[in-house]
Design a protein around this motif. Structure first.
Motif, PDB file in Angstrom:
ATOM      1  N   LEU A 388       0.834  -1.204   0.000  1.00 27.32           N
ATOM      2  CA  LEU A 388       0.000   0.000   0.000  1.00 27.32           C
ATOM      3  C   LEU A 388       0.871   1.257   0.000  1.00 27.32           C
ATOM      4  O   LEU A 388       0.612   2.214  -0.712  1.00 27.32           O
ATOM      5  CB  LEU A 388      -0.922  -0.015   1.226  1.00 27.32           C
ATOM      6  N   ALA A 389       1.915   1.236   0.840  1.00 28.44           N
ATOM      7  CA  ALA A 389       2.779   2.400   0.925  1.00 28.44           C
ATOM      8  C   ALA A 389       3.750   2.455  -0.242  1.00 28.44           C
ATOM      9  O   ALA A 389       4.510   3.404  -0.354  1.00 28.44           O
ATOM     10  CB  ALA A 389       3.548   2.361   2.242  1.00 28.44           C
ATOM     11  N   ALA A 390       3.749   1.461  -1.103  1.00 22.87           N
ATOM     12  CA  ALA A 390       4.633   1.403  -2.264  1.00 22.87           C
ATOM     13  C   ALA A 390       6.098   1.399  -1.849  1.00 22.87           C
ATOM     14  O   ALA A 390       6.903   2.231  -2.280  1.00 22.87           O
ATOM     15  CB  ALA A 390       4.347   2.552  -3.235  1.00 22.87           C
ATOM     16  N   VAL A 424       2.546  13.922  -3.350  1.00 25.19           N
ATOM     17  CA  VAL A 424       2.181  14.202  -1.953  1.00 25.19           C
ATOM     18  C   VAL A 424       1.330  13.058  -1.410  1.00 25.19           C
ATOM     19  O   VAL A 424       1.504  12.611  -0.264  1.00 25.19           O
ATOM     20  CB  VAL A 424       1.410  15.546  -1.871  1.00 25.19           C
ATOM     21  N   GLY A 425       0.421  12.569  -2.257  1.00 28.30           N
ATOM     22  CA  GLY A 425      -0.419  11.446  -1.848  1.00 28.30           C
ATOM     23  C   GLY A 425       0.414  10.249  -1.468  1.00 28.30           C
ATOM     24  O   GLY A 425       0.143   9.572  -0.464  1.00 28.30           O
ATOM     25  N   ALA A 426       1.456   9.975  -2.255  1.00 28.62           N
ATOM     26  CA  ALA A 426       2.305   8.822  -1.961  1.00 28.62           C
ATOM     27  C   ALA A 426       2.986   8.988  -0.605  1.00 28.62           C
ATOM     28  O   ALA A 426       3.069   8.041   0.196  1.00 28.62           O
ATOM     29  CB  ALA A 426       3.353   8.659  -3.062  1.00 28.62           C
ATOM     30  N   PHE A 427       3.431  10.199  -0.345  1.00 27.37           N
ATOM     31  CA  PHE A 427       4.095  10.479   0.928  1.00 27.37           C
ATOM     32  C   PHE A 427       3.126  10.270   2.104  1.00 27.37           C
ATOM     33  O   PHE A 427       3.431   9.582   3.081  1.00 27.37           O
ATOM     34  CB  PHE A 427       4.617  11.920   0.886  1.00 27.37           C
ATOM     35  N   ILE A 431       3.017   7.485   5.330  1.00 29.46           N
ATOM     36  CA  ILE A 431       2.917   7.814   6.759  1.00 29.46           C
ATOM     37  C   ILE A 431       1.751   7.084   7.403  1.00 29.46           C
ATOM     38  O   ILE A 431       1.896   6.388   8.411  1.00 29.46           O
ATOM     39  CB  ILE A 431       2.771   9.343   6.961  1.00 29.46           C
ATOM     40  N   TYR A 432       0.539   7.243   6.800  1.00 27.30           N
ATOM     41  CA  TYR A 432      -0.618   6.664   7.519  1.00 27.30           C
ATOM     42  C   TYR A 432      -0.582   5.151   7.526  1.00 27.30           C
ATOM     43  O   TYR A 432      -1.025   4.521   8.481  1.00 27.30           O
ATOM     44  CB  TYR A 432      -1.947   7.229   7.015  1.00 27.30           C
ATOM     45  N   THR A 433       0.003   4.570   6.467  1.00 25.12           N
ATOM     46  CA  THR A 433       0.055   3.118   6.445  1.00 25.12           C
ATOM     47  C   THR A 433       0.915   2.591   7.584  1.00 25.12           C
ATOM     48  O   THR A 433       0.508   1.701   8.349  1.00 25.12           O
ATOM     49  CB  THR A 433       0.637   2.637   5.120  1.00 25.12           C
ATOM     50  N   LEU A 517      10.939   9.371  -0.845  1.00 24.52           N
ATOM     51  CA  LEU A 517       9.846  10.024  -0.106  1.00 24.52           C
ATOM     52  C   LEU A 517       9.075   8.985   0.707  1.00 24.52           C
ATOM     53  O   LEU A 517       8.729   9.218   1.869  1.00 24.52           O
ATOM     54  CB  LEU A 517       8.912  10.696  -1.115  1.00 24.52           C
ATOM     55  N   THR A 518       8.826   7.859   0.073  1.00 26.91           N
ATOM     56  CA  THR A 518       8.116   6.792   0.776  1.00 26.91           C
ATOM     57  C   THR A 518       8.906   6.346   1.995  1.00 26.91           C
ATOM     58  O   THR A 518       8.373   6.219   3.108  1.00 26.91           O
ATOM     59  CB  THR A 518       7.911   5.593  -0.157  1.00 26.91           C
ATOM     60  N   LEU A 519      10.201   6.163   1.794  1.00 29.97           N
ATOM     61  CA  LEU A 519      11.042   5.713   2.912  1.00 29.97           C
ATOM     62  C   LEU A 519      11.041   6.752   4.020  1.00 29.97           C
ATOM     63  O   LEU A 519      10.959   6.411   5.207  1.00 29.97           O
ATOM     64  CB  LEU A 519      12.461   5.443   2.409  1.00 29.97           C
ATOM     65  N   VAL A 520      11.117   8.032   3.630  1.00 37.15           N
ATOM     66  CA  VAL A 520      11.077   9.094   4.637  1.00 37.15           C
ATOM     67  C   VAL A 520       9.761   9.035   5.399  1.00 37.15           C
ATOM     68  O   VAL A 520       9.718   9.165   6.629  1.00 37.15           O
ATOM     69  CB  VAL A 520      11.258  10.469   3.969  1.00 37.15           C
TER      70      VAL A 520
END
Lengths: 629, 175, 102
Positions: A388-390, A424-427, A431-433, A517-520
């Protein structure tokens, strides 16, 4: 294999019929399970056989007529199925994921009174959705469309003893109905303009009939978008989906992953030929998707309820699909749909297992520490969350979402805002995931585990987890292997995406940055919710207003309450006694009054009658004298 | 002749007024007989001697006598006269009188508004009446006969004193 | 004899008719009402006679004979009804016979 195509939607329907007719008490649970799962399972096996047949020979059964539905004058509507690669993917996801959910439900619903009813609804749901995606004409598709709506109502309100479940079911039904109305009007317009509702005919006739960008296709496409928005819970009709969590967890999984909400995506992908003719409408598809994915992502950040986080994440992910449809990345949208179906079903089923284990506790802040207690569920949930968080490279979600983000940058029809929204959505998603993962499975245990999930629950989880990890490898980006197995499927059914010139060189930059960004995001979630929970509390305290606003889903419910529900209630109260009826009741009262008056004159006294005669004579003679002097 | 007519008319009107204002039925009937007699004179003046005779015989004779018989059969006491006095109040008279006098005014207005053509009235004797009765009006005579017949039968049927008929189930309860 | 008498006779008929009408309206005794009806019928007959005399034709008298016949039949039936009413209700009040509201 052509001969067996009709069995795919019919089998679950038959299963539903058997379960409904046999009723609640008559069948033992084992028989119910066999009928319920068997019908969908057989449909899934048939689908896989057809798929293998197609992959090896390249042939696909295109068209079968089951039975003539109705014919009026020279219009005849058969119940006919049409299968191409697009519907094949949908059918595969629906039957396969649907089957896993059925298997999972055997254990999950084992102690429920209405075991057979549950499976009857599930089968009907799958059958309706299959009808929707296999339909040859839009009329038949509309049948499936409404069938899906009906089943969602039945299943969301499955535990109907509780009033709020019934409320949620009604809400889902009514809000999707608003969209359905728009869809119906769109269908009427299509029929009035083209004289046919066969999808293939429409797609061939439309370009001959209309010039690109003319008003009629734009209107029709916007109306169809209205229907899709309702069914897929997109802005501005997204409010029903979070409340739909009132249903049992497998239902949520079914609604979110395999059926229902993806109907809108299917509709728009199916009518791609029309949307190509209506670029303005297609732009709106993208705008709706972009707005939805941001709104829902922000709301997901603030939820306490595990399932509501997942609900908002679904809305957000379908926003991605709409965004992809809006920028002409048709196959990416379908790809993301498939991957999303895998990981979302996985997440919901795992969440269901967690909730069941914790005495139906939904609040994430009361969970925690489940990593060691439920390792299997933790592992699969983690894989689903990663998808989900890719999470770059290893999760399937990365490949599908990355494609959308890249195309939102590179596509001819895209613009910078779509790209920003996607990034931004991916970021936010990351976080929420992982906020959800860390709150649920890390930290110290706050509620004890009472019930360990059995085999029937863990095995579907494992299968879905494997798919959520590896399904992405059938479509790899240019910079990284360049496998296009999936998009090749659609070389004939969906138009390819047109890129802007000279953007290929940026692809790896974007991929790397979104990956980072995902990792952050994951790191931030880890920092706030595992290492320094106090900071999260501080942020929460300092932005309490925003938090509340997002928590309430951007207060769309209150907004609709204020501008639609309240006025309608007000008018209903004002018009409680139907003022138009007043006219007729006044007539009644008048005649009753006259009747009372004249019956008073009918008093039985002879002299009174003679008096009447005399008065009449006087009046008549007077008039005669006046008229004829 | 004119004088005779005027006197007879006055007597007729006065006798009628007296008849309708009496409390005692017999008195009223006697005044009525006088009224009929004077109208018979009017008929005579108008040149209809046959009808004048019929007026006296049938109206003043038969009908009034019939009514008197019935009054005798009813055996009314003094209270009935008192009752009449109570019923005969000014309030009751006023409304119908106004209405009726309006009607009369209109009738007289209609009569006066037509100019009179000077035609000599001549006597129509019984013979010519008989000739037209049994000539062009023969159907009317037949119908009159039927009417009298039905009057006789109706009077007999209605006037019979019937026993009170009770239902056979109720009979047991009362006895 | 001149035509004026016929007109005056018609007026007399009108007066007598209205007197009978007043009587039928103000009286509650059924026998009085019956008598009043007789007065009215008689006045109508007088009108016929006057008209017949006016034109020197026998038709007026023929009509009077019919009225006479009718009055005789009416009185006989009416009196029979009065007997019955008195028998049933023990009164001659016409207002008492209002049970049927007819």
């Amino acid at each position: 294999m052509k001969d067996f195509l009709w069995l795919i939607p019919t089998l679950p329907f038959l299963g539903a019929c058997i379960l409904i007719i046999s009723g609640n008490a008559n069948l033992p649970r084992r028989a119910v399970s066999i009928v319920g799962c068997g019908s969908v399972g057989a449909a899934a096996i048939l689908t896989i056989v057809i798929m293998i047949d197609f992959l090896t020979t390249g042939q696909i059964p295109e068209y079968t007529v089951i039975v003539n539905w109705f014919s009026v004058d020279n219009l005849s509507v058969p119940i006919a199925l049409h299968l191409d690669t697009l519907s094949l993917v949908f059918v595969f996801v629906i039957t396969f994921v649907g089957f896993l959910i059925h298997v999972y439900s055997i254990e999950f619903m084992h102690h429920d009174e209405s075991f057979a009813r549950f499976f009857a609804y599930l089968n009907l749901f799958v059958s309706a959705m299959l009808m929707l995606v296999l339909a040859d004409s839009l009329i038949l598709m509309y049948l499936g469309w409404e069938g899906v709506g009906l089943c969602s109502y039945l299943l969301i309100g499955f535990w109907y003893e509780e009033e709020k479940n019934g409320y949620a079911a009604r809400k889902a039904f009514i809000i999707t109905r608003i969209g359905d109305t728009a869809l119906a009007v769109g269908l009427f317009m299509l029929f009035a303009e083209l004289g046919t509702l066969r999808i293939q005919d429409i797609l061939t006739l439309a370009p001959q009939q209309w010039a690109t960008g003319s008003t009629t296709p734009v209107t029709i496409c916007l109306l169809l978008l209205g229907g899709a928005v309702g069914k897929s819970a997109q802005f501005p009709l997204q409010t029903w989906l979070p409340d739909a969590m009132a249903g049992p967890s497998p239902v949520s999984a079914l609604i979110h992953a395999a059926t229902m909400v993806t109907a809108g995506v299917y509709l728009i992908a199916r009518m791609n030929g029309l949307y190509v003719l209506a670029p303005q409408a297609q732009l709106w598809v993208g705008i709706v998707g972009a707005i939805t994915l941001l709104i829902a992502g922000c709301s997901a950040l603030t939820q306490y309820d595990l399932k509501r986080v997942l609900a908002y994440s679904t809305i957000s992910q379908i926003g991605y699909m709409f965004l992809a449809l809006g920028i002409g990345a048709w196959s990416s949208a379908v790809f993301h749909f498939m991957i999303h179906a895998f990981f979302k079903a996985l997440l919901f089923l795992a969440a269901g297992a967690v909730i069941m284990a914790l005495h139906h506790e939904h609040d994430m802040f009361k969970m925690g520490g489940l990593r060691k207690q439920m390792p299997a569920v933790f592992a699969t949930f983690l894989i689903g969350s990663a998808s989900l968080a890719a999470l770059p490279l290893i999760s399937a979600g990365f490949y599908s979402k990355d494609q959308i983000i890249w195309l939102s940058f590179a596509s001819q029809q895209s613009n910078i805002w779509f790209f920003l929204a996607a990034v931004v959505g991916a970021f936010i998603t990351a976080i929420y995931t992982f906020r959800m993962v860390f709150l649920t499975f890390y930290g110290e245990a706050k509620t004890s585990v009472s019930h360990m999930p059995g085999n029937l629950i863990t095995q579907p989880l494992v299968i879905l987890a494997v798919l959520a990890l590896f399904a992405g490898f059938i479509e790899l980006p240019h910079t990284f292997g360049h496998v296009t197995l999936f998009s090749d499927l659609f070389s004939t059914t969906l138009p390819p995406v047109t890129l802007r010139p000279n953007v290929e060189s940026h692809e790896w930059i974007i991929q790397t940055s979104t990956g980072l960004l995902t990792l952050v995001g994951i790191a931030m979630a880890y920092y706030f919710y595992v290492i320094q929970p106090k900071i999260a509390d501080d942020i929460h305290a300092s932005t309490i207003e925003t938090h509340r606003f997002w928590y309430a889903g951007w207060r769309f419910d209150s907004l609709y309450d204020a501008i639609i529900v309240k006025p309608i209630l007000f008018f209903a109260r004002v018009n409680k006694h139907d003022f138009i009826d007043k006219l007729y009741s006044a007539l009644v009262e008048l005649s009753e009054m006259m009747s009372a008056l004249f019956s008073r004159s009918q008093n039985g006294i002879l002299r009174w009658y003679i008096m009447g005669i005399v008065a009449g004579a006087v009046i008549i003679i007077t008039f005669t004298l006046i008229i004829t002097p | 002749m004119n004088i005779t007519f005027i006197i007879a008319s006055f007597v007729a009107v006065l006798a009628t007024i007296m008849a309708i204002t009496r409390y005692n039925l017999i008195h009223a009937l006697l005044y009525l007989v006088i009224s009929f007699l004077s109208i018979a004179i009017v008929f005579f003046v108008l040149g209809a001697p046959f009808v004048a005779a019929l007026e006296i015989i049938v109206y003043a004779g038969a009908i009034v006598v019939l009514i008197i018989f019935v009054i005798m059969m009813l055996n009314l006491k003094e209270e009935s006269v008192e009752q009449e006095r109570i019923w005969f109040s000014r309030k009751v008279i006023l409304g119908p009188s106004i209405l009726s006098i309006v009607l009369l005014g209109e009738l007289i207005y209609i009569l006066l508004s037509h100019e009179t053509t000077a035609l000599t009235t001549q006597a129509v004797d019984a013979k010519s009446v008989g000739l037209s009765l049994y000539g062009p009006y023969i159907i009317g005579v037949e119908l009159s006969g039927l009417l009298l017949m039905s009057g006789v039968v109706g009077a007999y049927h209605l006037g019979r004193q019937k026993k009170k008929v009770q239902h056979r189930f109720l009979e047991n309860q009362t006895t | 004899m001149n035509a004026a008498i016929a007109d005056q006779a018609l007026m007399l008929a009108g007066i007598l008719f209205v007197l009978g009408l007043i009587s039928v309206l103000i009286r509650r005794n059924i026998i009085f009402m019956l008598i009043s009806v007789e007065i009215m019928l008689n006045a109508a007959g007088l009108a016929f006679i006057a008209a017949g005399a006016r034109w020197g034709q026998p038709d007026g008298q023929v009509m009077f004979v019919f009225i006479l016949t009718m009055a005789a039949a009416e009185v006989s039936v009416g009196l029979a009804l009065i007997l019955q009413i008195y028998h049933q209700l023990k009164t001659l009040d016409s207002d008492a016979a209002d049970k049927m509201h007819g």
